[in-house]
Design a protein around this motif. Structure first.
Motif, PDB file in Angstrom:
ATOM      1  N   GLY A 106       0.834  -1.211   0.000  1.00  0.00           N
ATOM      2  CA  GLY A 106       0.000   0.000   0.000  1.00  0.00           C
ATOM      3  C   GLY A 106       0.867   1.259   0.000  1.00  0.00           C
ATOM      4  O   GLY A 106       0.618   2.203  -0.766  1.00  0.00           O
ATOM      5  N   ALA A 107       1.902   1.265   0.829  1.00  0.00           N
ATOM      6  CA  ALA A 107       2.809   2.421   0.866  1.00  0.00           C
ATOM      7  C   ALA A 107       3.539   2.544  -0.471  1.00  0.00           C
ATOM      8  O   ALA A 107       3.725   3.639  -1.012  1.00  0.00           O
ATOM      9  CB  ALA A 107       3.817   2.275   2.007  1.00  0.00           C
ATOM     10  N   CYS A 130       1.267   4.233  -2.976  1.00  0.00           N
ATOM     11  CA  CYS A 130       1.166   5.697  -2.738  1.00  0.00           C
ATOM     12  C   CYS A 130       2.406   6.422  -3.254  1.00  0.00           C
ATOM     13  O   CYS A 130       2.318   7.481  -3.872  1.00  0.00           O
ATOM     14  CB  CYS A 130       1.081   5.961  -1.236  1.00  0.00           C
ATOM     15  N   ASN A 131       3.555   5.807  -2.990  1.00  0.00           N
ATOM     16  CA  ASN A 131       4.813   6.438  -3.383  1.00  0.00           C
ATOM     17  C   ASN A 131       5.069   6.330  -4.898  1.00  0.00           C
ATOM     18  O   ASN A 131       5.628   7.235  -5.523  1.00  0.00           O
ATOM     19  CB  ASN A 131       5.939   5.755  -2.576  1.00  0.00           C
ATOM     20  N   GLN A 147      -1.439  -5.439  -2.951  1.00  0.00           N
ATOM     21  CA  GLN A 147      -2.047  -4.781  -1.801  1.00  0.00           C
ATOM     22  C   GLN A 147      -3.386  -5.451  -1.467  1.00  0.00           C
ATOM     23  O   GLN A 147      -3.691  -5.724  -0.309  1.00  0.00           O
ATOM     24  CB  GLN A 147      -2.244  -3.292  -2.122  1.00  0.00           C
ATOM     25  N   SER A 167       6.250   0.888   7.885  1.00  0.00           N
ATOM     26  CA  SER A 167       5.691   1.257   6.567  1.00  0.00           C
ATOM     27  C   SER A 167       5.634   2.785   6.429  1.00  0.00           C
ATOM     28  O   SER A 167       5.813   3.313   5.323  1.00  0.00           O
ATOM     29  CB  SER A 167       4.319   0.607   6.319  1.00  0.00           C
ATOM     30  N   ARG A 206       3.249  10.498   2.915  1.00  0.00           N
ATOM     31  CA  ARG A 206       2.943   9.797   4.183  1.00  0.00           C
ATOM     32  C   ARG A 206       1.517  10.141   4.628  1.00  0.00           C
ATOM     33  O   ARG A 206       0.763   9.290   5.066  1.00  0.00           O
ATOM     34  CB  ARG A 206       3.968  10.235   5.240  1.00  0.00           C
ATOM     35  N   ARG A 243      -0.994  11.080   2.679  1.00  0.00           N
ATOM     36  CA  ARG A 243      -1.936  10.401   1.771  1.00  0.00           C
ATOM     37  C   ARG A 243      -2.133   8.945   2.179  1.00  0.00           C
ATOM     38  O   ARG A 243      -3.212   8.390   2.100  1.00  0.00           O
ATOM     39  CB  ARG A 243      -1.357  10.359   0.344  1.00  0.00           C
ATOM     40  N   PHE A 244      -1.018   8.326   2.553  1.00  0.00           N
ATOM     41  CA  PHE A 244      -1.050   6.908   2.920  1.00  0.00           C
ATOM     42  C   PHE A 244      -1.935   6.701   4.147  1.00  0.00           C
ATOM     43  O   PHE A 244      -2.787   5.814   4.171  1.00  0.00           O
ATOM     44  CB  PHE A 244       0.395   6.457   3.187  1.00  0.00           C
TER      45      PHE A 244
END
Ligand code: 3HC
Length: 340
Positions: free
Chosen positions: A151-152, A155-156, A183, A215, A246, A248-249
């Motif tokens: 998931g991280a 986002c990145n 994910q 994470s 971070r 957003r995550f």
């Protein structure tokens, strides 16, 4: 569209003296114009040395992360609780290998060889993501890795699909599609456990507790101590800062944690209406820097395994090189025969 003739300033003829200086200025102007116009920089385009170095640094670290990242989950393939889970996990780990290969290929277009990158990794000189230096003691860790780590990564990495360097951005498109599956499979493992016995629910919560903070560290140091962010954003390699991603995550995790029925292990986590951001406890940055310095719980095991795999694979590389040599010899003799 930028006219193709603009790009030709970085061509093969290398003038000397003041003419060369003029051409460098022109090449820089073309590069700046391409970046400003949201155009891609391609391998044959002129680019500043620092841009090239930054890309080699980031892409090779990213590739190493994918390759080292096969270990924490690879460790569970033989112990997955069913044939279906085994098949899914094996496919996921193979995907990570593929991601590493696309990324090494993208880095090679910048003038570094795969051997050089591999050597930097096995010599312990190259960084790879901090996240892969933590152990995976239970099956629930496979769920937590999928949900939190992949998931991280999404986002990145979704913004990296728009990275200004063409081969990197294009590699990220496929990588991100596959990461979305990863994910979801992690989320589904946790959901299944959370619908199970109290012991299974506890195992899922413990795994979330273990992986949540690492994470968040994946996004890198806070913006005010991130030496590379400002320049990488100006070059449109990175599109958002470490702290923005971070945030957003965490926005993504909070509703998903509710559906799962797990608690995110931060007693201070709350939406701050005034600041319009998530308020969270201070991340354990000393721990992050210890892991980066090679002193995380699993750093030495990960590198030892990577070195052993490299040594064990020597015969494959030798056989492939010998096969390529014979093929070349054969086509040369065919060519010579045709000429004679
Ligand atoms: N782990 C290890 N090193 C890290 C790190 C982390 N979580 N976060 C930052 N660093 C390093 C940086 O590489 C940099 O090192 P260097 O200058 O010595 O090379 C230093 O700490 C300072 O950090 P900066 O914020 O200034 O560095 P960047 O601007 O490069 O940002 C980054 C760091 C956000 C990780 C950025 O490089 C990036 O977006 N990289 C691409 C994505 C990536 O590599 N992800 C790794 C995980 S791969 C993955 O998740 C696989 C999947 O299957 C789950």
């Amino acid at each position: 569209m930028i006219a193709p003739d603009l790009r030709s300033v970085g061509g093969p003829v290398e003038p000397q003296g003041p003419v060369a200086l003029e051409r460098d200025d022109e090449a820089q102007a073309t590069f700046d114009a391409l970046i400003a116009a949201e155009q891609r920089i391609e391998p044959r385009d002129w680019m500043p040395d620092a841009y090239r170095k930054t890309l080699i640094r980031q892409i090779s670290q990213h590739a190493h992360s994918e390759i080292i990242g096969m270990q924490p989950e690879g460790n569970w393939i033989t112990r997955a609780p069913s044939l279906k889970r085994k098949a899914i996990l094996m496919a996921k780990v193979q995907d990570e290998a593929g991601h590493g290969l696309y990324l090494y290929s993208a880095a090679q277009t910048l003038g570094i060889t795969r051997d050089e990158m591999t050597q930097q990794l096995i010599d312990g000189k190259a960084k790879y993501s901090s996240i892969f230096n933590y152990p995976t003691p239970t099956w629930a860790d496979m769920g937590a890795i999928g949900w939190l780590v992949d998931g991280a990564a999404i986002c990145n990495q979704v913004p990296l699909c728009r990275a200004s360097y063409g081969p990197y951005g294009r590699a990220m498109v496929r990588v991100c599609k596959e990461e979305s599956f990863h994910q979801r499979q992690g989320f589904e493992i946790l959901l299944t456990l959370m619908q199970g016995t109290p012991a299974q629910r506890q195992m899922a919560q413990d795994a979330v507790n273990r992986w949540y903070w690492p994470s968040l560290m994946m996004f890198g140091p806070p913006d005010d101590s991130s030496p590379n962010s400002a320049q990488s954003m100006a070059w449109k390699i990175k599109r958002f800062s470490n702290d923005e991603l971070r945030q957003r995550f965490v926005s993504m995790l909070v509703p998903q944690a509710e559906i799962l029925g797990v608690t995110l292990p931060d007693p201070e986590l709350r939406w701050d209406d005034d600041a319009q951001e998530w308020h969270m406890s201070e991340i354990d940055w000393p721990e992050f820097f210890e892991v980066l310095a090679g002193r995380g719980p699993m750093n030495s095991v990960r590198l030892q395994n990577r070195r052993a795999a490299h040594d064990d694979g020597a015969w494959v590389r030798e056989a492939a090189a010998e096969y390529a040599r014979k093929q070349e010899e054969r086509s040369l003799s065919l060519l010579n025969g045709a000429v004679a």
